[in-house]
Design a protein around this motif. Sequence first.
Motif, PDB file in Angstrom:
ATOM      1  N   GLU A 225      21.154  17.018  35.220  1.00  0.00           N
ATOM      2  CA  GLU A 225      20.054  17.285  36.150  1.00  0.00           C
ATOM      3  C   GLU A 225      20.442  18.362  37.161  1.00  0.00           C
ATOM      4  O   GLU A 225      19.619  19.198  37.546  1.00  0.00           O
ATOM      5  N   GLU A 228      20.433  21.698  35.336  1.00  0.00           N
ATOM      6  CA  GLU A 228      19.056  22.180  35.161  1.00  0.00           C
ATOM      7  C   GLU A 228      18.521  22.773  36.457  1.00  0.00           C
ATOM      8  O   GLU A 228      17.859  23.826  36.459  1.00  0.00           O
ATOM      9  N   LYS A 229      18.808  22.120  37.591  1.00  0.00           N
ATOM     10  CA  LYS A 229      18.337  22.607  38.885  1.00  0.00           C
ATOM     11  C   LYS A 229      18.946  23.972  39.207  1.00  0.00           C
ATOM     12  O   LYS A 229      18.230  24.899  39.641  1.00  0.00           O
ATOM     13  N   SER A 231      20.106  26.135  37.102  1.00  0.00           N
ATOM     14  CA  SER A 231      19.566  27.101  36.152  1.00  0.00           C
ATOM     15  C   SER A 231      18.276  27.694  36.700  1.00  0.00           C
ATOM     16  O   SER A 231      18.045  28.915  36.617  1.00  0.00           O
ATOM     17  N   SER A 237      20.580  30.770  32.233  1.00  0.00           N
ATOM     18  CA  SER A 237      20.540  29.649  31.294  1.00  0.00           C
ATOM     19  C   SER A 237      21.518  28.558  31.719  1.00  0.00           C
ATOM     20  O   SER A 237      22.511  28.827  32.422  1.00  0.00           O
ATOM     21  N   GLU A 238      21.240  27.340  31.303  1.00  0.00           N
ATOM     22  CA  GLU A 238      22.158  26.235  31.597  1.00  0.00           C
ATOM     23  C   GLU A 238      23.529  26.517  30.991  1.00  0.00           C
ATOM     24  O   GLU A 238      24.561  26.185  31.585  1.00  0.00           O
TER      25      GLU A 238
END
Length: 255
Positions: A225, A228-229, A231, A237-238
Amino acid sequence: MIITDTHTHLYSEAFEADRDEMIQRAIDAGISRFFIPAIDSTYSERMLQLKRDFPEHMFLMTGLHPTHVKDDFKDELLHVQTLLKEHKYYAIGEIGIDLYWDQSTLAIQQEAFRQQIQLAKQCNLPIVIHCRDAFDEVFEILEEEKGDDLFGIFHCFTGDFEQAQQAISYNMKLGIGGVVTFKNGKIDQFLNKIDLKHIVLETDSPYLAPVPYRGKRNESFYIMEVLEKLSGLYQLSEKEIAKITTENSKAIFGI
């Protein structure tokens, strides 16, 4: 994709029922490097067992957590020195100052913090800083101790942009975890102004679970999580975020 959790208390009692499964869940997701901060001597054996159980994935720290700095702190620091002679550790941490729980121990917290910074310098190890309601006090000691031999991670960074810059000036990476996903966390408002070379990922599990798990037990898998934040904040990109932050962790821990 290799993801590094630079701060996770996997030996915590919170994981007694499902520790192996919880760790395997993270490994299966690509989270293959776990850096394990110390609290005090009562957890030393649990940490060493964790290393024995997952030798390729666990990297231990040793140190005395500021909330556990009591009248016997000098004995605890001797224990830290003994461990350094007997086993491999990758940082002195987590150490620092915490004035949220108990302000009456400030003087001995400061002394323990200074002594552990100096121990880290002697061993050419990074420090991992815990700071809660104590930015001024922590920065005061970092200013005293600053130099090329002072480096590490400002764990669970929750300060403002100016405090972030100050921490970076002392050769500290910023440990970013679940707080970046909180609506009231505020660090998401300026984080992308900070070069990603200064950032490492962490969970601080079992504490500070990110949204949408906030209020529940945190675990290393939930670093996804945070990834993702970041990114979204950095518009990368992640995979790229994971690569850069893992390289940053290698620069600090030397592995």
